[in-house]
Enzyme design. Structure first.
Site, PDB file in Angstrom:
ATOM      1  N   TYR A  97       0.842  -1.191   0.000  1.00 38.54           N
ATOM      2  CA  TYR A  97       0.000   0.000   0.000  1.00 38.54           C
ATOM      3  C   TYR A  97       0.886   1.253   0.000  1.00 38.54           C
ATOM      4  O   TYR A  97       1.870   1.316   0.749  1.00 38.54           O
ATOM      5  CB  TYR A  97      -0.886  -0.065   1.244  1.00 38.54           C
ATOM      6  CG  TYR A  97      -1.789   1.114   1.437  1.00 38.54           C
ATOM      7  CD1 TYR A  97      -2.827   1.369   0.547  1.00 38.54           C
ATOM      8  CD2 TYR A  97      -1.613   1.974   2.513  1.00 38.54           C
ATOM      9  CE1 TYR A  97      -3.662   2.457   0.729  1.00 38.54           C
ATOM     10  CE2 TYR A  97      -2.451   3.061   2.703  1.00 38.54           C
ATOM     11  CZ  TYR A  97      -3.467   3.299   1.808  1.00 38.54           C
ATOM     12  OH  TYR A  97      -4.295   4.369   1.988  1.00 38.54           O
ATOM     13  N   ASP A 168      -0.458  -7.624   6.389  1.00 37.90           N
ATOM     14  CA  ASP A 168      -1.533  -6.690   6.062  1.00 37.90           C
ATOM     15  C   ASP A 168      -2.577  -7.495   5.279  1.00 37.90           C
ATOM     16  O   ASP A 168      -2.388  -7.810   4.112  1.00 37.90           O
ATOM     17  CB  ASP A 168      -0.984  -5.523   5.236  1.00 37.90           C
ATOM     18  CG  ASP A 168      -2.039  -4.450   4.993  1.00 37.90           C
ATOM     19  OD1 ASP A 168      -3.249  -4.777   5.033  1.00 37.90           O
ATOM     20  OD2 ASP A 168      -1.670  -3.282   4.755  1.00 37.90           O
ATOM     21  N   LYS A 193     -11.947  -0.698   4.569  1.00 44.78           N
ATOM     22  CA  LYS A 193     -12.169  -1.374   3.293  1.00 44.78           C
ATOM     23  C   LYS A 193     -13.249  -2.451   3.422  1.00 44.78           C
ATOM     24  O   LYS A 193     -14.383  -2.132   3.685  1.00 44.78           O
ATOM     25  CB  LYS A 193     -10.835  -1.920   2.767  1.00 44.78           C
ATOM     26  CG  LYS A 193      -9.656  -0.941   2.920  1.00 44.78           C
ATOM     27  CD  LYS A 193      -9.776   0.301   2.039  1.00 44.78           C
ATOM     28  CE  LYS A 193      -8.792   1.392   2.417  1.00 44.78           C
ATOM     29  NZ  LYS A 193      -7.379   1.017   2.414  1.00 44.78           N
TER      30      LYS A 193
HETATM   31  C1  PLP Z   1      -6.203   1.509   2.897  1.00 43.51           C
HETATM   32  C2  PLP Z   1      -5.102   0.616   3.265  1.00 43.51           C
HETATM   33  C3  PLP Z   1      -4.294   0.872   4.378  1.00 43.51           C
HETATM   34  C4  PLP Z   1      -4.434   2.141   5.220  1.00 43.51           C
HETATM   35  O1  PLP Z   1      -5.671   2.219   5.838  1.00 43.51           O
HETATM   36  P1  PLP Z   1      -6.459   3.596   6.173  1.00 43.51           P
HETATM   37  O2  PLP Z   1      -7.686   3.089   6.837  1.00 43.51           O
HETATM   38  O3  PLP Z   1      -6.688   4.301   4.895  1.00 43.51           O
HETATM   39  O4  PLP Z   1      -5.570   4.375   7.091  1.00 43.51           O
HETATM   40  C5  PLP Z   1      -3.299  -0.029   4.680  1.00 43.51           C
HETATM   41  N1  PLP Z   1      -3.094  -1.140   3.939  1.00 43.51           N
HETATM   42  C6  PLP Z   1      -3.857  -1.421   2.861  1.00 43.51           C
HETATM   43  C7  PLP Z   1      -3.586  -2.669   2.080  1.00 43.51           C
HETATM   44  C8  PLP Z   1      -4.875  -0.561   2.489  1.00 43.51           C
HETATM   45  O5  PLP Z   1      -5.608  -0.853   1.403  1.00 43.51           O
END
Ligand code: PLP
Length: 376
Positions: A97, A168, A193
């Site tokens: 990311y 992640d 997400k």
């Molecule tokens: C969006 C995202 C993040 C960060 O999250 P936020 O809620 O925007 O702070 C981290 N890792 C991945 C894979 C993401 O898609």
């Protein structure tokens, strides 16, 4: 309870005597000490019952005793990185990311070195894990190239080195992949997400099975203040109940879109773990229960024009919501990454990323096909 039942039932505590079948939203910032016996709630930066209900649910989804939720995925990542000390090293997947990359770049200032590797190659990962490596950071499926890293293998390598493995798991969500079962120490989520799923609330989470790690995450959160409010926690908890339904629909549509893209002469390469030609396709069955709903491809026309032509896919960053989105990583999500680094990693200027929503699959396919043909 099985996974889909936990989605609906875990952490759903109601106020005694009320009969509520939905937990109340606690928005008080502070609590009357003499109204509690024994006093447990002190100040909302430290304790909040709505937050704890959400944590109970997200922990249950990974068969884990602990979860700490945060005000965003980035706040969760910051808490995970607080485990590192000056002089230590972090080894990360190279395809991550964009915001995580920006966060890693800030670590040099604290004397922490970050090395990027192609974590889809276990030999390269093994070689990178030299003596002072304290943390391994893997994103799988990765963003935006949708590469898969063998998590059991990565966990084994990290364990041999005594390093903490952070995964992640935002792209897969616990509906498709449970990193802790595969040996990871920490599952990280941007709950913004898939977990919340409606593009209307920011949040993050760290799920782990080790009491000491959890204590350190919560302490970091309490002192730095990256806590989500009660209403935000309620919205994430409300959204997660339909996670399995949404992800199943989104995945089926993504597979159909990927097949349609493969057949299009306006596209030169489709990256989707559900395609037999995907280099780590075998890992889908081994560590995921489905290939997910993110699809990337290389477009032979002008990306800006393509994104302007789609009507159902909104041109926007973020992902995992009920509404379909289209974006160009080089222009949008991965703009902060230096161009040379980006290109070397395969994030070329013609790469387009789709986040597939829950609309009627036929409408989405039609919309994309029309937009792809627009340049001819
Ligand atoms: C969006 C995202 C993040 C960060 O999250 P936020 O809620 O925007 O702070 C981290 N890792 C991945 C894979 C993401 O898609």
């Amino acid at each position: 309870m099985r996974f889909d039942t936990r989605l609906v039932h875990s952490g759903q505590r109601s106020t005694p005597g009320s009969g509520d079948i939905v937990p109340p939203v606690h928005i008080a910032t502070t609590y009357d000490r003499f109204a509690q016996d024994p006093p447990r709630l002190f100040y909302s930066r430290g304790e909040n019952p709505t937050r704890e209900a959400l944590e109970e649910c997200l922990a249950a989804l990974e068969d884990s005793p602990y979860c700490a939720v945060f005000s965003s995925g980035q706040a969760a990542a910051t808490a995970a990185l607080s485990l590192l000390s000056p002089g230590q090293r972090l080894v990360s997947s190279h395809d991550i990311y964009g915001g995580t990359y920006a966060l890693f770049e800030s670590l040099a200032r604290y004397g922490i070195r970050v090395d990027y590797v192609d974590s889809t190659d276990p030999a390269e990962l093994r070689q990178a894990l030299v003596a002072d490596t304290a943390m391994v950071w893997v994103e799988t499926p990765s963003n935006p190239l949708l590469e898969l890293t063998d998590l059991a293998e990565a966990a084994e390598l990290a364990r041999e080195r005594g390093a903490v493995l952070v995964v992640d798991n935002t792209f897969a969500s616990p509906a498709l992949q449970r990193p802790l079962d595969l040996g990871a120490d920490v599952s990280l989520y941007s709950t913004t997400k898939f977990i919340a799923g409606h593009a209307d609330v920011l949040g993050g989470a760290l799920v782990c099975r080790d009491a000491d790690l959890h204590r350190r995450f919560v302490e970091h959160r309490t002192v730095t203040g990256g806590v989500p409010g009660g209403l935000d926690c309620y919205m994430v908890h409300r959204g997660v109940k339909t996670l399995s339904l949404r992800v199943a629909r989104q995945t089926a549509t993504a597979q159909a879109l990927a097949d349609a893209l493969c057949a299009s002469t306006a596209v030169c390469e489709v990256k989707y773990p559900g395609l037999r030609a995907h280099p780590q396709h075998h890992l889908v069955g081994a560590q995921m229960s489905g290939p997910g709903s993110m699809v990337s491809f290389r477009y032979l026309g002008d990306p800006e024009k393509l994104m302007a032509r789609t009507e159902l896919f909104a041109c926007a960053v973020s992902l995992g919501g009920v509404r379909s989105l289209i974006e160009c990583p080089a222009l949008m999500t991965h703009r902060p990454v230096p161009r040379a680094t980006r290109i070397a990693a395969g994030i070329t200027d013609d790469l387009i990323r789709l986040s597939v929503g829950i609309e009627d699959p036929a409408d989405l396919i039609e919309d994309l096909q029309c937009a792809l043909e627009g340049d001819r």
